[in-house]
Design an enzyme around this catalytic site. Structure first.
Site, PDB file in Angstrom:
ATOM      1  N   GLU A  61       0.873  -1.274  -0.149  1.00 28.66           N
ATOM      2  CA  GLU A  61       0.037  -0.411   0.265  1.00 28.66           C
ATOM      3  C   GLU A  61       1.320   1.167   0.089  1.00 28.66           C
ATOM      4  OE1 GLU A  61      -4.112  -2.148   2.244  1.00 28.66           O
ATOM      5  OE2 GLU A  61      -2.290  -0.624   3.904  1.00 28.66           O
ATOM      6  N   GLU A 120       7.547 -21.754   8.191  1.00 26.57           N
ATOM      7  CA  GLU A 120       7.501 -20.333   9.659  1.00 26.57           C
ATOM      8  C   GLU A 120       8.487 -21.341  10.211  1.00 26.57           C
ATOM      9  OE1 GLU A 120       4.739 -21.127  12.741  1.00 26.57           O
ATOM     10  OE2 GLU A 120       3.934 -20.660  11.205  1.00 26.57           O
TER      11      GLU A 120
END
Length: 297
Positions: free
Chosen positions: A83, A114
């Site tokens: 963004e 992860e």
């Protein structure tokens, strides 16, 4: 650290009856829990302010703001990074979002990614990490190996590091220069950290990136004056910003924007000083893009 002992993994005594509630009662219960997130973030604001200053200094020094996380945390970092170019007119790659497992993990879980600290280090190496960069590790649990591996490598490279987690005194917090730990309590749905923990992390990220961009000269008053006017909606917003910042008529604002290629900052400077487009851009460059500084000359 025992995962079951983490605050974010314990059962919430206020939501033990979710499956027995009416729909209205159910959503009210979720909302009651969500209402506690802002207060938890408020308690961390001194650390958030330090992170904002560190991010702004990194950007001014030619570095990048790099987020890294897994699962929900990783997706939130990628979202915030994506963004920044349209909102603040910064180039792609100035704010980077890394997620364990790579881009495929945005849409579906990549099992085991992860759990590997070497993958966190490898992803930063692939970015040609520099000591000028700021690295932000995101993990609701505060113990994700991918993120811990990345932060440890970043510190070894001389980077300033930030940890955002939702458990107190986490390994992640101990591995960073600046620790931001909004403790939102047990989730309404046990262990589902996309709820309160995810909301807290998004609030912190929004504040971190927006605050850094204010300090980096991308905002005048409360206007996103470096926004890229890439479609009709944003061209209209650009015009309204010039009008609101200067008081000129809309027709004059449109004329000024046409002369600047729809760059808002020089258009505002032209309206308030009488400079032409080239001189306005030159003065802005002399003030490192800070419109308020260019106006106070």
């Amino acid at each position: 650290m025992n995962l079951g002992a983490l605050v974010s993994e314990t059962r919430n005594p206020e939501t033990m009856d979710l499956d027995a509630l009416s729909t209205l009662e159910l959503v009210q219960r979720f909302n009651q829990q969500d209402s506690r997130v802002a207060a938890a973030v408020k308690a961390t604001l001194p650390a958030v302010a330090r992170a904002v200053d560190a991010a702004a200094e990194a950007l001014k020094a030619g570095g990048r703001l790099i987020y890294m996380g897994a699962g929900t945390s990783g997706r939130l970092g990628v979202l915030d990074a994506a963004e920044c170019p349209p909102t603040f007119g910064v180039p792609h790659g100035l704010v980077v979002g890394l997620i364990a497992g790579g881009p495929d993990a945005l849409l579906r879980a990549v099992e085991g990614a992860e759990d590997n600290p070497q993958l966190g280090e490898a992803d930063l190496i692939a970015l040609n990490l520099s000591a000028r960069d700021l690295v932000v590790g995101l993990a609701a649990s505060g113990r994700t190996p991918y993120v811990l591996g990345g932060l440890r490598y970043a510190r070894s490279m001389g980077c300033t590091t930030v940890a955002i987690s939702c458990n107190p005194d986490s390994p992640l917090a101990g591995a960073a220069d600046i620790a931001i730990s909004p403790v939102v309590g047990p989730e309404a749905l046990t262990g589902s950290t996309r709820l309160k923990s995810g909301t807290a992390q998004k609030l912190v990220l929004n504040t971190l990136s927006t605050g850094a961009m204010v300090k980096f000269g991308k905002v005048y008053q409360n206007l996103m004056v470096d926004m890229k006017a890439s479609n009709h909606k944003l061209m209209d917003r650009a015009c309204r910003m010039v009008v609101e910042a200067t008081g000129v008529a809309r027709e004059e604002a449109e004329t000024l924007l046409q002369q600047t290629g729809y760059e808002v900052k020089p258009a505002i400077l032209m309206a308030l000083t009488g400079l032409d487009a080239a001189a306005a851009k030159e003065r802005l460059a002399a003030h490192q893009g800070f419109l308020r500084g260019a106006l106070s000359r």
